[in-house]
Design an enzyme around this catalytic site. Structure first.
Site, PDB file in Angstrom:
ATOM      1  N   SER A 122     -16.309  33.621   2.898  1.00 38.95           N
ATOM      2  CA  SER A 122     -15.748  34.621   3.811  1.00 38.95           C
ATOM      3  C   SER A 122     -16.668  35.806   4.068  1.00 38.95           C
ATOM      4  O   SER A 122     -16.524  36.482   5.086  1.00 38.95           O
ATOM      5  CB  SER A 122     -14.414  35.138   3.257  1.00 38.95           C
ATOM      6  OG  SER A 122     -13.453  34.120   3.211  1.00 38.95           O
ATOM      7  N   GLU A 252       3.626  49.836 -10.885  1.00 39.82           N
ATOM      8  CA  GLU A 252       4.542  48.702 -10.762  1.00 39.82           C
ATOM      9  C   GLU A 252       4.555  47.830 -12.010  1.00 39.82           C
ATOM     10  O   GLU A 252       5.592  47.270 -12.366  1.00 39.82           O
ATOM     11  CB  GLU A 252       4.149  47.863  -9.540  1.00 39.82           C
ATOM     12  CG  GLU A 252       5.121  46.745  -9.211  1.00 39.82           C
ATOM     13  CD  GLU A 252       4.741  46.025  -7.925  1.00 39.82           C
ATOM     14  OE1 GLU A 252       5.494  45.130  -7.506  1.00 39.82           O
ATOM     15  OE2 GLU A 252       3.680  46.350  -7.340  1.00 39.82           O
ATOM     16  N   GLU A 344      -5.720  40.592   8.547  1.00 38.91           N
ATOM     17  CA  GLU A 344      -6.067  39.339   7.871  1.00 38.91           C
ATOM     18  C   GLU A 344      -4.870  38.741   7.138  1.00 38.91           C
ATOM     19  O   GLU A 344      -4.207  39.425   6.357  1.00 38.91           O
ATOM     20  CB  GLU A 344      -7.184  39.565   6.845  1.00 38.91           C
ATOM     21  CG  GLU A 344      -7.594  38.269   6.155  1.00 38.91           C
ATOM     22  CD  GLU A 344      -8.280  38.468   4.802  1.00 38.91           C
ATOM     23  OE1 GLU A 344      -8.977  37.534   4.370  1.00 38.91           O
ATOM     24  OE2 GLU A 344      -8.097  39.533   4.171  1.00 38.91           O
ATOM     25  N   ASP A 349      -6.030  31.109   2.604  1.00 37.97           N
ATOM     26  CA  ASP A 349      -7.214  30.637   1.887  1.00 37.97           C
ATOM     27  C   ASP A 349      -6.921  30.367   0.421  1.00 37.97           C
ATOM     28  O   ASP A 349      -7.308  29.336  -0.131  1.00 37.97           O
ATOM     29  CB  ASP A 349      -8.311  31.690   2.027  1.00 37.97           C
ATOM     30  CG  ASP A 349      -9.563  31.356   1.252  1.00 37.97           C
ATOM     31  OD1 ASP A 349     -10.279  30.426   1.663  1.00 37.97           O
ATOM     32  OD2 ASP A 349      -9.835  32.030   0.245  1.00 37.97           O
ATOM     33  N   HIS A 353      -7.170  26.855  -1.723  1.00 34.26           N
ATOM     34  CA  HIS A 353      -8.008  26.716  -2.918  1.00 34.26           C
ATOM     35  C   HIS A 353      -7.202  26.128  -4.080  1.00 34.26           C
ATOM     36  O   HIS A 353      -7.742  25.407  -4.918  1.00 34.26           O
ATOM     37  CB  HIS A 353      -8.591  28.065  -3.324  1.00 34.26           C
ATOM     38  CG  HIS A 353      -9.787  28.484  -2.530  1.00 34.26           C
ATOM     39  ND1 HIS A 353     -10.891  27.673  -2.351  1.00 34.26           N
ATOM     40  CD2 HIS A 353     -10.062  29.633  -1.863  1.00 34.26           C
ATOM     41  CE1 HIS A 353     -11.786  28.310  -1.613  1.00 34.26           C
ATOM     42  NE2 HIS A 353     -11.310  29.498  -1.298  1.00 34.26           N
ATOM     43  N   ASP A 390     -12.201  32.585   9.570  1.00 36.81           N
ATOM     44  CA  ASP A 390     -13.565  32.746   9.096  1.00 36.81           C
ATOM     45  C   ASP A 390     -14.194  31.401   8.755  1.00 36.81           C
ATOM     46  O   ASP A 390     -15.394  31.202   8.913  1.00 36.81           O
ATOM     47  CB  ASP A 390     -13.622  33.690   7.893  1.00 36.81           C
ATOM     48  CG  ASP A 390     -12.548  33.398   6.850  1.00 36.81           C
ATOM     49  OD1 ASP A 390     -11.727  32.481   7.057  1.00 36.81           O
ATOM     50  OD2 ASP A 390     -12.517  34.095   5.822  1.00 36.81           O
ATOM     51  N   HIS A 483     -14.138  25.322   0.697  1.00 35.26           N
ATOM     52  CA  HIS A 483     -14.062  25.505   2.137  1.00 35.26           C
ATOM     53  C   HIS A 483     -14.562  24.256   2.845  1.00 35.26           C
ATOM     54  O   HIS A 483     -15.247  23.419   2.258  1.00 35.26           O
ATOM     55  CB  HIS A 483     -14.911  26.699   2.564  1.00 35.26           C
ATOM     56  CG  HIS A 483     -14.440  27.996   2.016  1.00 35.26           C
ATOM     57  ND1 HIS A 483     -15.202  29.150   2.057  1.00 35.26           N
ATOM     58  CD2 HIS A 483     -13.282  28.346   1.407  1.00 35.26           C
ATOM     59  CE1 HIS A 483     -14.530  30.146   1.499  1.00 35.26           C
ATOM     60  NE2 HIS A 483     -13.363  29.673   1.097  1.00 35.26           N
TER      61      HIS A 483
END
Length: 519
Positions: A122, A252, A344, A349, A353, A390, A483
């Protein structure tokens, strides 16, 4: 038995439990709606599409605004599967469904190779899109004279490439980034930072002795000089720990602390330097009045934000990609000169993966939802909208499944009442991966790491392959699916959108945006 009817142009899909051969299976029944398909269906669709194409008139006006949507890892096979997934989720004919951005009038192909790799990551691919120059893998907005891990800051500064966001800043436009990943992750980071290693997201990751600034610090420090603009108006996404010192507890998750070892609290610095409002949960985010807010920093997770499928379970609550995009536009649109916004969908992605198609497709649909809302809000007469990816992934759609077969299901051939069988006598799914973790029935991110398994390790007959935690089979066992190198699509509408045509180098996108904004 599993029955399939394919004569309808719109098909209602109902999930049911099926008893077959003494086993408890998951199957689908397709039921035709009132309107049937015949030859005239395709004639009417073809004539309507042709008429619409003839009505297209190039918009040569300058763009006031540019919005760049990036589906990280959203290759063409992902778009196809997401289209079907979305349609079937709504009880419609998935194959003829359209994602929102597929309705944009101009489409092209983007060649995604980097300066030094056939299959890119990317960092160089986003660098190409926002600077107009291809570079090496792992590099953010520096030219290809720089190799990965270069520690000499003088060399890094000499190789800097100006980005479309930085040009917008220098021209007095408002700027923003929105991501479901960390805002210091490669895709958003390429818009505002310059570094020889995309992983140098906070200072403790930068080698001791190097003067190259970490990515999080650059979000503030790169806009210190007058000629560089006045800084981003909006930054929304994940990555809190990269902005907080290691002495501070995460708000958090009490068991976590910040990662910075230099003592800097970049959240406070951003607030003070830019007079910005800061939020980290959905309640705070929802309370923000965009019309009264000039600057907004939102960091909703220590690392990446939740997948869309898991977002409702988040401890503090997270806004959706659509909600973040909408609020970003409302804040940026206050600038009468215009704005540049990058959005984005980063977790498409990550799911790929992991070999988890359900979450990848869910997040691709979330991107479509964000684009849909954007197109409802903005005026395409003065705003250029580009939607692209991308890079792709090794995600495949195969077999000969009957029309209307669940995209995440097992293949059933037309005219058959049983699952299609591979040469090993076992059923197989429509979607799978060329490499990666391989088959695992149910697995979530919170569980122990998966051991990669290739090939046909289990009979899928009685397994629900549509379960969100199902991991598809893979041919080559790898700890992380890779990828893919094939071209990705570019969709565009608005001023200068007609320049998006043909098969182009990925870097071409920058020049279209630059031309549209008149830089």
């Amino acid at each position: 038995m599993i029955h399939h009817v394919i004569r309808a142009s719109f098909i209602k899909i109902d999930l049911l439990k099926v008893i077959w051969g003494g086993l408890f299976l998951v199957g689908y029944v397709t039921q035709p709606e009132a309107q049937a398909e015949d030859a005239s269906t395709w004639v009417k669709k073809g004539e309507a599409a042709l008429a619409a194409a003839k009505r297209l008139t190039p918009n040569n006006k300058p763009a006031k605004n540019v919005i760049l949507f990036v589906g990280d890892g959203m290759g063409i096979s992902t778009i196809t599967a997401a289209r079907i997934f979305q349609g079937q989720s709504k009880g419609m004919d998935g194959e003829s469904n359209q994602l929102s951005f597929e309705k944009l009038p101009y489409v092209a192909l983007s060649k995604t190779y980097s300066a030094n790799q056939q299959t890119a990551d990317s960092a160089p691919t986003m660098t190409a899109m926002v600077t107009g120059v291809k570079t090496n893998d792992g590099i953010l907005s520096l030219n290809q004279s720089i190799l990965s891990d270069e520690e000499d800051n003088a060399k890094v500064q000499a190789a800097k490439l100006i980005t479309i966001l930085e040009l917008a800043e220098r021209s007095g436009l408002s700027t923003g980034i929105v991501s479901t990943a960390r805002i210091t992750h490669a895709t958003p980071a390429a818009t505002y930072s310059h570094t020889s290693n995309r992983d140098w997201e906070d200072n403790h990751q930068v080698p001791i002795g190097s003067q190259v600034k970490d990515i999080a610090a650059q979000l503030i420090d790169n806009f210190a000089e007058k000629h560089s603009g006045n800084g981003l108006e909006v930054a929304l996404g994940g990555g809190r720990t990269n902005f907080l010192p290691n002495t501070l507890t995460d708000p958090e998750y009490p068991e976590m602390k910040g990662r910075r070892t230099d003592g800097r609290n970049l959240v406070e610095e951003f607030k003070q330097k830019f007079n910005a409002h800061y939020v980290w949960n959905s309640t705070q985010f929802n309370a923000v009045d965009a019309k009264k807010t000039q600057r907004l920093l939102g960091l909703f997770e220590p690392s990446h934000m939740q997948y869309e499928h898991d977002r409702s379970k988040d401890v503090a609550g997270e806004p959706s990609l659509t909600e973040m995009t909408e609020k970003a536009i409302d804040i940026l649109a206050q600038n009468k000169k215009g704005y540049f916004l990058m959005v984005e969908a980063g977790r498409i992605d990550h799911a790929h993966h992991a070999g988890n198609a359900y979450r990848a497709l869910s997040d691709a649909v979330a991107l479509s939802d964000a684009v849909k809302r954007t197109l409802e809000k903005i005026d395409l007469d003065n705003t250029l909208v580009i939607v692209t990816a991308d890079h792709s992934h090794t995600f495949t759609i195969a077999g000969y499944p009957v029309r209307g077969n669940p995209i995440l299901g097992k293949v059933v051939n037309p005219g058959s009442a049983d699952f299609a069988k591979a040469s090993d006598g076992k059923p197989y799914t429509t979607v799978s991966y060329s490499n990666g973790l391989g088959f695992h029935e149910h697995h979530s991110e919170t569980e122990a790491p998966i051991v990669p398994r290739s090939g046909r390790v289990q009979d899928l007959t009685a397994i629900d392959t549509t379960n969100p935690n199902y991991h598809q089979e893979a041919t080559v066992p790898l700890k992380s699916e890779t990828h893919g190198a094939e071209d990705v699509a570019i969709f565009a509408g608005g001023p200068k959108a007609h320049l998006i045509q043909g098969a182009q180098e990925q870097s071409y996108i920058f020049y279209v945006m630059k031309e549209a904004l008149g830089f």
